[in-house]
Structures are given as structure tokens and as C-alpha cells.
Design a protein around this motif. Sequence first.
Motif, short mmCIF file in Angstrom:
data_model
loop_
_atom_site.label_atom_id
_atom_site.label_comp_id
_atom_site.label_asym_id
_atom_site.label_seq_id
_atom_site.Cartn_x
_atom_site.Cartn_y
_atom_site.Cartn_z
N ILE A 144 14.63 -0.49 58.17
CA ILE A 144 14.48 -1.34 59.11
C ILE A 144 15.04 -3.22 58.91
N TYR A 145 14.01 -2.98 58.09
CA TYR A 145 13.87 -4.56 57.48
C TYR A 145 15.35 -5.19 57.01
N GLU A 146 15.21 -3.95 55.67
CA GLU A 146 16.42 -4.55 55.61
C GLU A 146 17.73 -4.75 56.39
N GLN A 147 17.53 -3.78 57.32
CA GLN A 147 18.87 -3.53 58.13
C GLN A 147 19.07 -4.89 58.96
N LEU A 148 18.03 -5.11 59.17
CA LEU A 148 18.18 -6.74 60.21
C LEU A 148 18.12 -7.69 59.02
N LEU A 149 17.77 -8.04 57.65
CA LEU A 149 18.48 -8.65 57.35
C LEU A 149 20.02 -8.77 56.49
N THR A 150 20.37 -7.37 57.01
CA THR A 150 21.98 -7.75 56.83
C THR A 150 22.35 -8.04 57.83
N LEU A 151 21.74 -8.26 59.69
CA LEU A 151 22.29 -9.02 60.63
C LEU A 151 22.21 -10.54 60.69
N VAL A 152 21.33 -11.18 59.82
CA VAL A 152 21.79 -12.45 59.50
C VAL A 152 21.18 -12.68 58.02
N PRO A 153 22.10 -13.90 56.60
CA PRO A 153 21.24 -13.99 55.82
C PRO A 153 20.52 -14.88 55.77
N ALA A 154 19.24 -14.80 56.60
CA ALA A 154 18.50 -15.95 56.19
C ALA A 154 17.42 -15.97 55.23
N GLU A 155 17.08 -16.98 54.92
CA GLU A 155 16.55 -17.50 53.54
C GLU A 155 15.47 -16.90 53.14
N GLU A 156 14.77 -16.97 54.74
CA GLU A 156 13.07 -16.47 53.84
C GLU A 156 11.99 -15.47 55.30
N LEU A 157 11.94 -14.54 54.90
CA LEU A 157 11.13 -13.89 56.23
C LEU A 157 10.04 -14.69 56.28
N ILE A 158 9.18 -14.63 57.24
CA ILE A 158 8.03 -14.63 57.57
C ILE A 158 7.87 -14.26 57.93
N ILE A 159 6.06 -13.57 58.14
CA ILE A 159 5.04 -12.94 58.78
C ILE A 159 3.97 -13.11 58.85
N THR A 160 3.47 -13.33 60.50
CA THR A 160 1.92 -14.34 61.11
C THR A 160 1.11 -12.91 61.17
N ASN A 161 0.09 -12.83 60.85
CA ASN A 161 -1.20 -11.87 61.44
C ASN A 161 -1.62 -11.70 63.01
N ASP A 162 -0.16 -12.46 63.42
CA ASP A 162 -0.85 -12.41 65.21
C ASP A 162 -0.43 -11.54 65.93
N ASN A 163 -1.18 -10.64 66.74
CA ASN A 163 -0.98 -9.35 67.70
C ASN A 163 -0.83 -10.00 69.03
N TYR A 164 -0.29 -8.83 69.52
CA TYR A 164 -0.23 -9.05 71.01
C TYR A 164 -1.10 -9.36 71.85
N ILE A 165 -2.71 -9.23 71.21
CA ILE A 165 -3.89 -9.25 72.75
C ILE A 165 -3.54 -10.81 72.68
N GLU A 166 -3.57 -11.75 71.33
CA GLU A 166 -3.21 -12.94 70.79
C GLU A 166 -2.48 -13.27 72.03
N GLY A 167 -1.67 -12.49 72.13
CA GLY A 167 -0.34 -12.99 73.05
C GLY A 167 -1.18 -13.66 74.34
N MET A 168 -1.71 -12.43 74.64
CA MET A 168 -2.15 -12.37 76.36
C MET A 168 -3.50 -13.54 76.48
N GLU A 169 -4.21 -13.50 75.40
CA GLU A 169 -5.09 -14.88 75.37
C GLU A 169 -3.91 -16.28 75.34
N LEU A 170 -3.57 -16.60 75.03
CA LEU A 170 -2.45 -17.79 75.07
C LEU A 170 -1.90 -18.00 76.31
N LEU A 171 -1.00 -16.24 76.61
CA LEU A 171 -0.66 -17.25 77.96
C LEU A 171 -1.30 -17.48 79.51
N PHE A 172 -2.28 -15.98 78.95
CA PHE A 172 -3.21 -16.63 80.24
C PHE A 172 -4.37 -18.19 80.30
#
Length: 516
Positions: free
Chosen positions: A281-309
Amino acid sequence: MKRKSYTTLASIHLGSESIKMHIVEYRNLDKVKTIERLSRRIRLGEATFKNKIIPFNLVNEICEILEGFKRLMLEYGVEEYILQATTAVREASNQVFLLDQIFNRTGLKVDVMDMPQEIFTKYYAVRNTLRKNKVVEPRDSMLMMDISSGGLGVTLVEDDKIKYQENFHIGIIRIKESFGRMRAASIHFNRALTEYLSSTIDPVRRLLHEKKVRYLTLTGTETELVLKILNLDENQRIHRIKAAVFLEYFNKIVRMNEAQIISNYGIEEAAAEIVLPTFIIYEQLLTLVPAEELIITNDNYIEGMELLFIGQKTNENMRKDLEQEKLSLIHCIGERYIYDKKHVQQVERLAIMIFDKIAKNYGMGDRERILLRAACLLHDIGKFVSMRSHSKHTYQLIKSTDIIGFSEEDKFIIALTAYYHANTLMGNTNPDAPTLSKELIPVVAKLAAILRLADALDRSYGQKVRSCEVSVRNGEMHVLAESKVDMALEIWTFEDKSAFFEHVYGLTPVLERVGK
């Protein structure tokens, strides 16, 4: 000992692979202290995606876990809670019975999030992390890919605005269930899976082929597997990986079987079977756009819940930013269907002037305000399909479009408001007209009545009204419009559209023109 100025909040996420709970004390976004984190493994995704139902033994297990969470919430004196369920519960045919069991046994109410809401929650958490750590500049273009157990969300951000968003039902666990037999029976599994993913996301490829995207940002629980294989610290907040480095590992992984993956990278057997689909899947996503870098954060859905609330409750600026961020995608949808930008912005401006004057007395708030703004911006997009019956096409286009940050009900209200601003709602005998429940009639009627008047004030599409003032007195709503040019068409149309507004609000609209 908790100080009284702080509020205790419990955030619970009922996901496809686990149930998580965070308990925090907060005053505002800058004053948040985590006092408990819990996670309980539960494999809902496989059950739902395979059989479309959560079996009773898992329903019982969910309730037992939540009963334990509820006891802990009482011990900590939790004052507020949010409990959200995502993909697996959303797609379960017995969802209603599960939610009823949870409420009867725990007293907890579950909000089941639609996919665009789920994607927006994760997106906002990641975007907040990247901003705080100054990883990306506002002018940088970024394609965020959220891969969950059951879905893939694609979000393009340019100039700090959401420019494109699409969701697909091709998550990791869903792929595993769909391709399970082929993996065991065919030596061509890799090729088949690659071709399947390539054809599925091809519409995105065509839309993004000219975009210059600097970063491909990846989220989802499976990113932990990628980090482990690349020998990177899973607890580190942000990882920046050169695309070329990832592709080197990809070329190794596709030549391995599951036993070799387990042996070479220390991956558990249960996780090893999703390593290959994840990397493909990731390799196919890279074929969509020739991005220079992949960025991965350790954010989970629950952090987004807290932030928005917490943010929406304590930070007025964040509320305004969120509204503008959601509307940035609405504008992009309008551009896709060649909307008249000057006209819809004029209609939006006039509609909000009317709304802000009367909303409080008619039970409307922030939610209705942003839904009205969205309906104003999209109310004419059906003309892209056909000038005849364009409101019907507008309704269909809105209904069939994923709009990040809006629920399915929100989207339905926007579509209905756009449709009924040009069609009869009361006593409608048209068999092709959209149907709506009795519960939605009041809100749709209120929003459509305002949109009708605002649209009438720019009937010539000439933005004749330079400014206006709205006042309410003696059962009348007076609109004092300043214009230096003839407004005969607008005045006639306004009077023609006033009857419905009067039926809905009990106020007689009166248009007065002043020339300066």
C-alpha cells in the motif's frame, strides 16, 4: 490532588483492534496533564469485515472492558467523557444492539463516527504535531494517508488548506480478509494485490498527477510495523524517512515469505501477515506523488479526540480556524464543479448576516452556522451537470462527495438545504424530491429559508449589495441594503421568496434599498 480550576476528562476510543482510554486533567490546550492511559486488545475488525457482524462473545467482552473503564472513571472523579467508535462498529450490522448493550450495562453513550469525521480527527492531530514541531511550513504541500484496519483516507493540503479528500474501503485488515485465500494458493499474490490497489486508487492518481507534493504523511496503527522493520524507535514523536530508503526495504520485503519476515525482523506471527499488504500500500501511495520524504508521527485517533474536544471548548481562535479549515475543502469542491465564486461568497456573506441576527432566538448555533455556509458555497454546483433541474444535481453531487470533518447527517442537511432553497418544501408532491425525516424538517427549513433570501439578494449575480444591515422589530425582519445600482430584479425576487421565510420564522422580511 486535582485543583478545582482543572477539569477531568476521559477519552475512550472503541477501535477495530483495541479499546483505549486516556484520562486527563485540563484547563486549556496548553494545560493538559495525562493521569492514566489504558489499552485493551480486541479484534473487532476481522469479525466485522468478514461476517459484517460483531459476535455476542465480543459484544460481551467490549462491555466488560468498558465496565472496568467506568469504575476507573469513578475513582478518578471524571467530570466529562467522550466515547467514539470507528470503522468496525460503524460497519457492523448489529451496531444498534451493541450500543444498546453498552448503554444498559455501563450508562455510557457511544458516538459512531463516519469515515470523513474519523479521518479529520486523525488529520488534525497529525497537523497539530507537525506545526508544533515546525516540521512543515504552511506553504509546503503534503499528502496525508491514513490507513486504518478498514479504510484509506487521502487528504491533500496546500498552503495550509485542504484541497482534496477521498476515502476508500481498502484498509489492511479488510485486504487481509479479502486476499487470505489467494495468499495461500497463489505465487502471484504480490502482483495481484499491487494491481488491485493500483486500480482502486487510480482516480486519485489522475487528479494528483500534476501536483508537486513534498511530504507523504502516514498514519495508522500499521505504521508501527514499518518503524520496527526499519529499526526505528516506535516511541519517537516524529520520523522523517527518505522515500528512497523506504523503497530499499520494500524491495527486500516483497521477496520474503512470512516466516522470513518473522525471523529477520522479530515480528509476531499475527502481525507478519499484514506486513506485505502494508508495504505494498505504501509503495503504491508513493506512485501517486513523487514525494521526497515519508513522515510518520505517533499520533493516535484518541489524541485527535482530546485535541478537538478541549480546543473547541476552551479556544475561540481554534473554533474559528476549524471552521475555516473545513470550508477550505468546500471551496475546492465548488471549484471542481466550476462554481461562480463571487456569487456564492456574496450569498454566504448575506446569509450569515441574516443568520447571526436571528439564530439565537430560533435555537440555532455553531453547527447550523457552518452547515449554512457550506450550503451557500455549494448551492449551485449542479449547474455543472445540467442547468435544468440543477438543484437535483446539486443534491446528488453533495450526497456522493466525502466532505472531511462533516458527518453523514451534516452532509445530508447541506444537500437538502441546497435543494430546498430552490424547491417547495411545504406540501411537496414531487415524487423525485429528496425525503427527510420529521426531525430534520425544522433545521432544513430554517437554513433553506435564509439561503433563499440571500440568493435572491444576488439574483443578477452582480454583487449589487455592497453592505447591509439586518434588524428585527415588530414582527418584521428588515434588510437595509446599500447599493449604487438598480436592484429591481433583486427586490422582486426577494419579495417572491419571502413567503417561505415568514412561514418558518413568523417574521415578515422587508427589503429596503439605500444608495450612497
